[in-house]
Design an enzyme around this catalytic site. Structure first.
Site, PDB file in Angstrom:
ATOM      1  N   ARG A 231      -5.319  11.404  54.897  1.00 53.89           N
ATOM      2  CA  ARG A 231      -5.202  10.223  54.052  1.00 53.89           C
ATOM      3  C   ARG A 231      -6.570   9.941  53.450  1.00 53.89           C
ATOM      4  O   ARG A 231      -7.601  10.123  54.121  1.00 53.89           O
ATOM      5  CB  ARG A 231      -4.771   8.991  54.874  1.00 53.89           C
ATOM      6  N   GLU A 260      -4.608   6.362  45.358  1.00 51.09           N
ATOM      7  CA  GLU A 260      -3.779   7.304  44.585  1.00 51.09           C
ATOM      8  C   GLU A 260      -2.890   6.568  43.590  1.00 51.09           C
ATOM      9  O   GLU A 260      -2.403   5.484  43.929  1.00 51.09           O
ATOM     10  CB  GLU A 260      -2.920   8.130  45.553  1.00 51.09           C
ATOM     11  N   HIS A 278      -1.734  15.139  46.015  1.00 53.33           N
ATOM     12  CA  HIS A 278      -0.965  14.791  47.227  1.00 53.33           C
ATOM     13  C   HIS A 278       0.357  15.583  47.274  1.00 53.33           C
ATOM     14  O   HIS A 278       1.440  14.994  47.287  1.00 53.33           O
ATOM     15  CB  HIS A 278      -0.692  13.285  47.292  1.00 53.33           C
TER      16      HIS A 278
HETATM   17  C1  8YV Z   1       4.485  12.110  51.656  1.00 54.15           C
HETATM   18  C2  8YV Z   1       2.899  12.576  53.346  1.00 54.15           C
HETATM   19  O1  8YV Z   1       5.126  11.377  52.604  1.00 54.15           O
HETATM   20  O2  8YV Z   1       4.384  12.917  55.127  1.00 54.15           O
HETATM   21  C3  8YV Z   1       3.391  12.338  54.717  1.00 54.15           C
HETATM   22  O3  8YV Z   1       2.755  11.532  55.408  1.00 54.15           O
HETATM   23  O4  8YV Z   1       1.836  12.205  52.991  1.00 54.15           O
HETATM   24  C4  8YV Z   1       3.780  13.246  52.356  1.00 54.15           C
HETATM   25  O5  8YV Z   1       4.643  14.136  52.954  1.00 54.15           O
HETATM   26  C5  8YV Z   1       5.437  12.565  50.668  1.00 54.15           C
HETATM   27  O6  8YV Z   1       4.702  12.667  49.516  1.00 54.15           O
HETATM   28  C6  8YV Z   1       6.571  11.620  50.461  1.00 54.15           C
HETATM   29  O7  8YV Z   1       6.203  10.521  49.712  1.00 54.15           O
END
Ligand code: 8YV
Length: 315
Positions: A231, A260, A278
């Site tokens: 993150r 983001e 991402h």
């Molecule tokens: C996002 C992610 O969730 O799983 C996570 O924590 O960061 C990604 O897989 C995905 O972009 C769905 O919004």
């Protein structure tokens, strides 16, 4: 128990369609009709389906008094107020395991791209610069010392992949992992000081906010590379940009950012930085598996009030 489902934030289109068609779900508006919508429907909502991009913050949760479950599409749920959920007995499920391979693959791809400057070389060819001069030399990946911050499922999968490249692995986690073959570092700075590539694979949220601060990045040093598939909040992004611009670290491969989809403009011109939008879990296969697991969690909750893959804080 209220069985009304609410979609919060954008979802994969097929998941959103299934929620509407099969579950008669409502969709939380994102405009000035939201307050009136919540006044009318908030008390009837039993479960929310959301992603880490939006989540259920405390102020929204407070307007959903019958809420029993938050089904998160994604492994990270740092945008949901976990403490408020735990205090109210609201379950949270996420989608672990099914995305581990793709996120780990992305970390390896970012590391190779960043050290070997593959994306920059592709731009070099497309610009027509491959006329006489050969491409500047890059950095070898195999055998580099790799440090992983967060040795959970994804961190472990990244370690396994780097082992195949002959890379010695060390790690930092909140606690030492019993039985791990890798060297444990007591702090992120200690880890950074001893590695060539620092890979962030820890969860987001307040507990890891700026865990990688200027001091850690300075410990990584002018020959060190940062790879972040975790993150943006885990890194002090201002310090990272500053050190990339001044040669304080050698380069960075980033899939995640502080705010983001905003990417610091200063990074756009740097060939020692690889910038991804991402996308780590974003393959057809993995997103389908995440969708299925989210629906399985929702079905389980509707059937017996539990979820299949609860997050540890509220299970
Ligand atoms: C996002 C992610 O969730 O799983 C996570 O924590 O960061 C990604 O897989 C995905 O972009 C769905 O919004």
């Amino acid at each position: 128990m209220s069985r009304r489902i609410l979609q919060v934030g954008p979802l994969k289109p097929s998941l959103a369609a299934t929620l509407t068609e099969r579950y008669d779900a409502l969709v939380l508006p994102d405009d000035d009709t939201r307050a009136a919508f919540l006044a009318e429907h908030g008390a009837s909502i039993g479960a929310v389906v959301t992603t880490g991009r939006t989540g259920v913050p405390a102020d929204l949760m407070a307007q959903l008094p019958a809420l029993g479950a938050i089904v998160n599409f994604g492994v990270g749920y740092d945008t949901t107020d976990v403490e408020a959920a735990a205090a109210r007995g609201v379950l949270i499920s996420n989608t672990p395991d099914v995305l581990t391979d793709c996120v780990a693959d992305t970390a390896i791809g970012l590391a190779i791209d960043t050290l070997r400057r593959l994306s920059a070389a592709d731009r070099f060819v497309r610009r027509g610069d491959w006329s006489g001069a050969s491409y500047p030399l890059t950095r070898k990946v195999s055998g580099k010392r790799v440090g992983i911050v967060g040795l959970g499922r994804i961190g472990q999968a990244i370690a396994t992949r780097f082992e195949a490249f002959g890379c010695p692995i060390s790690y930092h986690s909140r606690r030492e992992v019993p039985g791990s073959p890798y060297a444990y570092a007591a702090s992120p700075a200690d880890l950074a000081a001893d590695v060539d590539i620092l890979v962030l694979a820890t969860s987001g949220g307040s507990g890891t906010q700026h865990l990688v601060d200027r001091q850690v990045l300075e410990a990584l040093g002018p020959d060190g590379y940062l790879i972040n598939i975790a993150r943006g909040s885990v890194v002090d992004q201002d310090a990272l940009v500053d050190l990339l611009l001044t040669g304080g670290i050698a380069g960075a491969g980033l899939d995640v950012y502080t705010d983001e989809p905003t990417v610091p403009a200063e990074l756009m011109a740097l060939d020692n930085v690889v910038l991804l939008p991402h996308l780590a879990s974003g393959t057809v296969e993995t997103r389908a598996a995440m969708e299925q697991l989210a629906l399985d969690n929702l079905d389980r909750w509707l059937a017996d009030g539990t979820v299949l893959t609860p997050v540890p804080e509220v299970s």
